[in-house]
Design an enzyme around this catalytic site. Structure first.
Site, mmCIF file in Angstrom:
data_model
loop_
_atom_site.group_PDB
_atom_site.id
_atom_site.type_symbol
_atom_site.label_atom_id
_atom_site.label_comp_id
_atom_site.label_asym_id
_atom_site.label_seq_id
_atom_site.Cartn_x
_atom_site.Cartn_y
_atom_site.Cartn_z
ATOM 1 N N GLU A 36 0.842 -1.204 0.000
ATOM 2 C CA GLU A 36 0.000 0.000 0.000
ATOM 3 C C GLU A 36 0.870 1.245 0.000
ATOM 4 O OE1 GLU A 36 -3.461 0.724 2.952
ATOM 5 O OE2 GLU A 36 -1.896 2.096 3.631
ATOM 6 N N THR A 79 -4.166 4.719 -1.075
ATOM 7 C CA THR A 79 -5.197 5.172 -0.130
ATOM 8 C C THR A 79 -5.927 6.416 -0.646
ATOM 9 O OG1 THR A 79 -3.720 6.580 1.145
ATOM 10 C CG2 THR A 79 -3.882 4.278 1.838
ATOM 11 N N ALA A 110 -9.433 10.967 3.802
ATOM 12 C CA ALA A 110 -10.687 10.867 4.554
ATOM 13 C C ALA A 110 -11.773 11.723 3.920
ATOM 14 C CB ALA A 110 -10.459 11.296 6.000
ATOM 15 N N HIS A 120 -8.222 2.917 -3.637
ATOM 16 C CA HIS A 120 -9.172 2.933 -2.521
ATOM 17 C C HIS A 120 -10.246 3.988 -2.820
ATOM 18 C CE1 HIS A 120 -6.126 1.375 0.738
ATOM 19 N NE2 HIS A 120 -5.911 0.817 -0.436
ATOM 20 N N GLY A 124 -15.093 4.338 5.140
ATOM 21 C CA GLY A 124 -14.408 5.567 5.550
ATOM 22 C C GLY A 124 -14.870 5.992 6.927
ATOM 23 N N ASP A 125 -14.152 6.939 7.516
ATOM 24 C CA ASP A 125 -14.514 7.473 8.834
ATOM 25 C C ASP A 125 -14.886 8.938 8.686
ATOM 26 O OD1 ASP A 125 -14.030 5.100 10.362
ATOM 27 O OD2 ASP A 125 -11.900 5.404 9.957
ATOM 28 N N TYR A 135 -11.487 -7.083 9.470
ATOM 29 C CA TYR A 135 -10.823 -6.737 10.741
ATOM 30 C C TYR A 135 -10.648 -7.975 11.610
ATOM 31 C CZ TYR A 135 -12.117 -2.261 8.901
ATOM 32 O OH TYR A 135 -12.239 -1.187 8.055
ATOM 33 N N LYS A 156 -21.462 -8.264 2.966
ATOM 34 C CA LYS A 156 -20.649 -7.441 2.059
ATOM 35 C C LYS A 156 -20.030 -8.346 0.975
ATOM 36 C CE LYS A 156 -16.821 -5.274 3.944
ATOM 37 N NZ LYS A 156 -16.101 -4.233 4.680
ATOM 38 N N LYS A 182 7.777 3.391 1.964
ATOM 39 C CA LYS A 182 9.203 3.083 2.143
ATOM 40 C C LYS A 182 9.566 1.885 1.251
ATOM 41 C CE LYS A 182 10.070 5.847 5.769
ATOM 42 N NZ LYS A 182 9.628 7.134 5.275
HETATM 43 P P1 FAD Z 1 -18.022 -1.254 6.642
HETATM 44 O O1 FAD Z 1 -17.789 -2.567 5.999
HETATM 45 O O2 FAD Z 1 -19.160 -0.440 6.152
HETATM 46 O O3 FAD Z 1 -18.197 -1.528 8.212
HETATM 47 C C1 FAD Z 1 -18.154 -0.461 9.149
HETATM 48 C C2 FAD Z 1 -18.890 -0.867 10.419
HETATM 49 O O4 FAD Z 1 -20.291 -0.933 10.141
HETATM 50 C C3 FAD Z 1 -18.529 -2.252 10.950
HETATM 51 O O5 FAD Z 1 -18.630 -2.204 12.351
HETATM 52 C C4 FAD Z 1 -19.578 -3.157 10.349
HETATM 53 O O6 FAD Z 1 -19.760 -4.351 11.097
HETATM 54 C C5 FAD Z 1 -20.803 -2.244 10.391
HETATM 55 N N1 FAD Z 1 -21.806 -2.515 9.343
HETATM 56 C C6 FAD Z 1 -21.581 -2.879 8.076
HETATM 57 N N2 FAD Z 1 -22.745 -2.987 7.399
HETATM 58 C C7 FAD Z 1 -23.730 -2.655 8.285
HETATM 59 C C8 FAD Z 1 -25.157 -2.573 8.192
HETATM 60 N N3 FAD Z 1 -25.810 -2.853 7.071
HETATM 61 N N4 FAD Z 1 -25.848 -2.188 9.312
HETATM 62 C C9 FAD Z 1 -25.199 -1.894 10.480
HETATM 63 N N5 FAD Z 1 -23.844 -1.971 10.618
HETATM 64 C C10 FAD Z 1 -23.135 -2.343 9.534
HETATM 65 N N6 FAD Z 1 -10.073 4.833 5.240
HETATM 66 C C11 FAD Z 1 -9.944 5.904 4.411
HETATM 67 O O7 FAD Z 1 -10.534 6.965 4.651
HETATM 68 N N7 FAD Z 1 -9.145 5.844 3.287
HETATM 69 C C12 FAD Z 1 -8.477 4.700 2.946
HETATM 70 O O8 FAD Z 1 -7.764 4.668 1.943
HETATM 71 C C13 FAD Z 1 -8.592 3.557 3.806
HETATM 72 N N8 FAD Z 1 -7.973 2.395 3.503
HETATM 73 C C14 FAD Z 1 -8.181 1.284 4.287
HETATM 74 C C15 FAD Z 1 -7.593 0.063 3.909
HETATM 75 C C16 FAD Z 1 -7.786 -1.084 4.681
HETATM 76 C C17 FAD Z 1 -7.173 -2.398 4.249
HETATM 77 C C18 FAD Z 1 -8.553 -1.006 5.887
HETATM 78 C C19 FAD Z 1 -8.730 -2.223 6.741
HETATM 79 C C20 FAD Z 1 -9.132 0.212 6.270
HETATM 80 C C21 FAD Z 1 -8.966 1.350 5.477
HETATM 81 N N9 FAD Z 1 -9.561 2.581 5.796
HETATM 82 C C22 FAD Z 1 -9.415 3.670 4.970
HETATM 83 C C23 FAD Z 1 -10.315 2.726 7.058
HETATM 84 C C24 FAD Z 1 -11.821 2.391 6.889
HETATM 85 O O9 FAD Z 1 -12.436 3.357 6.071
HETATM 86 C C25 FAD Z 1 -12.426 2.391 8.299
HETATM 87 O O10 FAD Z 1 -11.931 1.308 9.034
HETATM 88 C C26 FAD Z 1 -13.949 2.458 8.392
HETATM 89 O O11 FAD Z 1 -14.280 2.736 9.750
HETATM 90 C C27 FAD Z 1 -14.677 1.175 8.023
HETATM 91 O O12 FAD Z 1 -14.616 0.896 6.709
HETATM 92 P P2 FAD Z 1 -15.221 -0.497 6.133
HETATM 93 O O13 FAD Z 1 -15.141 -0.416 4.670
HETATM 94 O O14 FAD Z 1 -14.622 -1.639 6.808
HETATM 95 O O15 FAD Z 1 -16.759 -0.319 6.626
#
Ligand code: FAD
Length: 285
Positions: free
Chosen positions: A16, A47, A50, A76, A107-108, A146, A166, A273
């Site tokens: 990444e 990436t 946000a 991403h 995303g967050d 996760y 998903k 890196k």
């Molecule tokens: P989701 O799969 O939507 O899940 C988020 C939460 O909601 C989980 O607790 C899940 O159990 C819950 N959930 C899912 N579906 C439902 C539903 N229908 N009803 C109720 N709850 C539900 N962030 C960035 O901003 N930019 C990036 O480039 C980036 N790259 C990443 C790369 C990796 C490999 C990882 C692991 C994370 C990355 N992130 C990035 C962070 C990511 O955006 C956050 O971890 C975010 O909080 C969750 O994303 P997700 O796609 O896993 O969410």
């Protein structure tokens, strides 16, 4: 692809990178990518800022990887900050640049976004974005998972249930959040197996090569830290070169153990890196 030296099977190796904050630093990341030449990873993921900030840089960097480094780019993209109107435009732009793989994420909440804006987002979860990308067509779709559950999830069962939903939408591959304790990963794989999730999983490995890097990584990921790793940080607090070496060794040992367990993919959080990624690659062949 690399050959697993224990099982003889082939597995994917990827890493990444992230776009720099300042526009003028793009040259630096292009140089980093050039230094990865010879590594031939299966893909390099890029990436996404946000809430969609810097999304143009993600597309630009992905295009460089795809077209000039001759390596598959995995761009991403987040649901947060995306609108139903903008999605087809973004996807068409990526396709025009030759990009065929997307990591679809929720995303967050970005710092500058209000709670109300975050709550009223058009795509709620990664799953909603995945549906949109799938309906547009032409992309291989990856999603996040996760091993120690997503911090928002009440428990492992709920997390796996949503992950399964998903995957069933048409996710081709999963990339894990970083983890430092392989037993957490093996427990997760057992849970996936029991839930009937067959999607290939790339294990996300973050080499900790600086003492202050662990705190940031852990606060972002929530991953647990085994005593062996925290002891390393304490031992090399005043020795940056020693920490670099020990951090690479820790990551290599983690991967070695994963190879013995027959993993289907290794994804290095390279932190831009090239030297560290190359050293790890050489050590696991
Ligand atoms: P989701 O799969 O939507 O899940 C988020 C939460 O909601 C989980 O607790 C899940 O159990 C819950 N959930 C899912 N579906 C439902 C539903 N229908 N009803 C109720 N709850 C539900 N962030 C960035 O901003 N930019 C990036 O480039 C980036 N790259 C990443 C790369 C990796 C490999 C990882 C692991 C994370 C990355 N992130 C990035 C962070 C990511 O955006 C956050 O971890 C975010 O909080 C969750 O994303 P997700 O796609 O896993 O969410």
């Amino acid at each position: 692809m690399i050959r697993n030296r224990y099982t003889g099977e082939m597995l994917e190796f990827s890493c990444e990178v992230f776009p720099p904050k300042r526009d003028d630093d793009m040259y630096e990341i292009f140089q980093t990518l050039d230094q990865l030449e010879g590594l031939t990873p299966d893909f390099i993921s890029v990436t996404y800022g946000a809430g969609g900030s810097n999304s143009k840089k993600t597309a630009k960097l992905s295009a460089y990887i795809q077209n000039l480094c001759d390596v598959e780019a995995l761009a991403h993209m987040t649901a947060v900050g995306m609108t139903k109107e903008a999605l087809p435009e973004r996807l068409a732009e990526l396709q025009k640049k030759g990009i065929r793989r997307i990591l679809a994420l929720r995303g967050d909440k970005p710092k500058l976004m209000t709670e109300e804006e975050f709550e009223n987002r058009e795509f709620r979860y990664a799953a909603d974005l995945i549906r949109g990308i799938r309906d547009f067509g032409g992309f291989k779709i990856a999603a996040a998972c996760y091993p120690e559950k997503h911090p928002d999830s009440a428990d492992y069962e709920t997390d796996i249930r949503y992950l399964k939903e998903k995957c069933e939408l048409g996710v081709d591959e999963l990339i894990t959040q970083m983890f430092f304790d392989n037993t957490k990963f093996y427990d997760f794989m057992d849970r996936l197996d029991k839930a009937g999730v067959k999607t290939p999983v790339h294990a996300g490995i973050m080499p900790i090569t600086k003492v202050n890097q662990l705190g940031t990584s852990v606060s972002l990921s929530g991953s647990s830290v085994p005593t062996e790793l925290s002891n390393l940080i304490a031992r090399y607090a005043e020795d940056p070169e020693g920490m670099r070496k020990a951090g690479i060794e820790y990551a290599v040992n983690q991967i070695d153990d994963l190879l013995r367990h027959g993993i289907s993919g290794i994804h290095i959080y390279s932190m831009n890196k090239a030297d560290i990624t190359k050293e790890i690659y050489a050590a696991i062949l």
